[in-house]
Design an enzyme around this catalytic site. Structure first.
Site, PDB file in Angstrom:
ATOM      1  N   THR A 157     -23.050 -19.199  -3.753  1.00  0.00           N
ATOM      2  CA  THR A 157     -23.857 -19.351  -2.601  1.00  0.00           C
ATOM      3  C   THR A 157     -23.208 -18.596  -1.547  1.00  0.00           C
ATOM      4  O   THR A 157     -22.112 -18.647  -1.471  1.00  0.00           O
ATOM      5  CB  THR A 157     -24.197 -20.695  -2.146  1.00  0.00           C
ATOM      6  N   ARG A 211     -36.417 -27.432  -8.131  1.00  0.00           N
ATOM      7  CA  ARG A 211     -35.494 -28.164  -7.245  1.00  0.00           C
ATOM      8  C   ARG A 211     -34.975 -27.144  -5.825  1.00  0.00           C
ATOM      9  O   ARG A 211     -34.934 -26.073  -6.261  1.00  0.00           O
ATOM     10  CB  ARG A 211     -34.292 -28.309  -8.266  1.00  0.00           C
ATOM     11  N   GLY A 268     -32.099 -26.897  -3.088  1.00  0.00           N
ATOM     12  CA  GLY A 268     -30.793 -27.307  -2.697  1.00  0.00           C
ATOM     13  C   GLY A 268     -30.509 -27.678  -0.944  1.00  0.00           C
ATOM     14  O   GLY A 268     -31.600 -27.825  -0.476  1.00  0.00           O
ATOM     15  N   ASP A 269     -29.167 -27.931  -0.593  1.00  0.00           N
ATOM     16  CA  ASP A 269     -29.185 -28.244   0.740  1.00  0.00           C
ATOM     17  C   ASP A 269     -29.123 -26.933   1.722  1.00  0.00           C
ATOM     18  O   ASP A 269     -29.395 -26.996   2.824  1.00  0.00           O
ATOM     19  CB  ASP A 269     -27.784 -28.732   1.108  1.00  0.00           C
ATOM     20  N   THR A 296     -21.538 -24.967   1.209  1.00  0.00           N
ATOM     21  CA  THR A 296     -21.791 -24.402  -0.431  1.00  0.00           C
ATOM     22  C   THR A 296     -20.992 -25.605  -1.041  1.00  0.00           C
ATOM     23  O   THR A 296     -20.175 -26.333  -0.762  1.00  0.00           O
ATOM     24  CB  THR A 296     -20.960 -23.169  -0.770  1.00  0.00           C
ATOM     25  N   GLY A 297     -21.896 -25.914  -2.351  1.00  0.00           N
ATOM     26  CA  GLY A 297     -21.215 -27.011  -3.208  1.00  0.00           C
ATOM     27  C   GLY A 297     -22.615 -27.897  -3.791  1.00  0.00           C
ATOM     28  O   GLY A 297     -23.549 -27.132  -3.737  1.00  0.00           O
ATOM     29  N   GLY A 300     -25.464 -29.328  -3.947  1.00  0.00           N
ATOM     30  CA  GLY A 300     -26.435 -29.735  -2.920  1.00  0.00           C
ATOM     31  C   GLY A 300     -26.872 -30.899  -2.614  1.00  0.00           C
ATOM     32  O   GLY A 300     -27.112 -31.301  -1.357  1.00  0.00           O
TER      33      GLY A 300
HETATM   34  N1  ASP Z   1     -25.522 -25.711  -2.242  1.00  0.00           N
HETATM   35  C1  ASP Z   1     -26.070 -24.703  -3.336  1.00  0.00           C
HETATM   36  C2  ASP Z   1     -27.086 -25.887  -3.846  1.00  0.00           C
HETATM   37  O1  ASP Z   1     -27.115 -26.837  -4.094  1.00  0.00           O
HETATM   38  C3  ASP Z   1     -25.225 -24.628  -4.556  1.00  0.00           C
HETATM   39  C4  ASP Z   1     -23.949 -23.739  -4.109  1.00  0.00           C
HETATM   40  O2  ASP Z   1     -23.507 -23.709  -3.048  1.00  0.00           O
HETATM   41  O3  ASP Z   1     -23.068 -23.414  -5.160  1.00  0.00           O
HETATM   42  O4  ASP Z   1     -28.298 -25.338  -3.968  1.00  0.00           O
END
Ligand code: ASP
Length: 341
Positions: A209, A237, A239-240, A260-261, A263
């Site tokens: 991301t 789906r 994400g955040d 990032t992470g 979500g």
């Molecule tokens: N945060 C992103 C999501 O959940 C994914 C990521 O940051 O790797 O869509």
């Protein structure tokens, strides 16, 4: 006459306006008597997660570091020349969307059905305005569409087909979904699907991301984030990243954050806003707020990820609880760094 009355009313209104300061138009800073402040700051990320140090081939590491340096250089030039933080974060995110290295735009990860569905969000900390798109499959630069939603529509978020029709009408570049394909991401999906079949825990390369936060010479903060989401995610789906306050947030009174992470955790914990709120209500520093949210709160929930942030004074945070977070920063005094681990 009518004009005169309305102008009078406008003057009266602005004199007694109850609007919070951050919603009022701001004049450029007059630090040291000049029109613009000398100070600006830019921070970018290319995702958290990733392999432990020593696993990634050296030439791949170099490719990431080179790409992030190029992004920082372009952003630095823009900010140094008096460009806005909003233009800077959009441009940096676009560059990373165009690079197949990152999980955003070209190089986005695949859904369980083998498609690329992308999300992006942007926020202007001066005006408190935000825009986002989610689940888009044909917009070359989802972050540009997010900005168009913010500036050219009445809304904050558009999804799927509606977002795509809007982007096309705004003259944004539309591409065939095959444009986003990269073999690396396709192989990552096959690996996860295989592990699922074998009932092994799947640990796909989920990082990638991208995001950018900036403080410009007018004292304004902005944040932008763009992603393909998580490998093997369900169709539909979200994400955040495009959820304002979760993956993306900016507020001139506090900070600008891009996350990032994993979500789902970032949504449930409203991570970006939480960091800003801790600064605003608890008077915490940016680094204390970011450290608490990422290394205590999220970690205690088993949630992986990180954030980049800059506060209104130009302080930087690049906080993550994973092996790695692709990241970099540059400031007006010429200090620049890129790092992975
Ligand atoms: N945060 C992103 C999501 O959940 C994914 C990521 O940051 O790797 O869509």
């Amino acid at each position: 006459m009518k004009n005169l009355v309305s102008r009078y009313l406008l003057v009266l209104f602005s004199l007694f306006s109850p609007l919070p300061a951050f919603l009022l138009p701001q004049s450029p800073s007059t630090e040291s008597g000049s029109q613009l402040a000398a100070k600006w700051t830019l921070v970018i990320h290319g995702g958290a997660g990733g392999p432990a140090k020593g696993v990634m081939p050296a030439e791949k590491e170099k490719a990431y570091l080179d790409e992030m340096s190029a992004v920082l250089q372009a952003g630095a030039k823009l900010l140094e020349n008096g460009g806005t933080s909003l233009d800077a974060v959009e441009m940096c995110v676009k560059m990373m969307e165009d690079s197949p290295l990152f999980n955003a735009g070209k190089g986005a990860v695949f859904t369980a059905e083998g498609k690329n569905e992308m999300d992006a969000g942007i926020m202007d900390g001066k005006m408190g305005k935000a825009g986002a798109v989610a689940g888009v499959t044909t917009i070359k630069n989802p972050v540009a569409a997010a900005r168009a939603v913010m500036e050219k529509s009445e809304h904050v978020m558009l999804i799927g087909e509606g977002a795509e029709i809007f982007a096309r009408k705004q003259g944004l570049e539309i591409v065939d979904p095959s444009y986003f394909f990269t073999k690396d991401r396709w192989d990552a999906l096959q690996k996860v699907l295989q592990k699922e079949k074998e009932k092994q825990p799947g640990d796909a390369e989920k990082h990638g991301t991208v995001g950018a936060v900036a403080l410009d010479r007018y004292g304004n903060l902005s944040a932008a984030t763009s992603t393909g989401g998580m490998t093997n995610k369900m169709k539909g789906r979200i994400g955040d990243t495009p959820i304002i306050g979760a993956g993306t947030y900016a507020n001139n009174r506090t900070c600008a954050v891009s996350a990032t992470g994993h979500g789902e955790f970032f949504i449930r914990h409203v991570v970006s806003y939480d960091i800003s709120a801790r600064m605003e209500y608890l008077n915490e520093s940016l680094s204390a707020a970011a450290n608490y949210v990422i290394n205590e709160k999220l970690k205690s929930q088993g949630a992986n990820g990180g954030i980049i942030a800059v506060d209104k004074d130009g302080n930087i945070a690049m906080t993550f609880n994973t092996n790695a977070m692709f990241r970099g920063s540059v400031t007006a005094n010429g200090k620049s760094e890129v790092a992975i681990y």
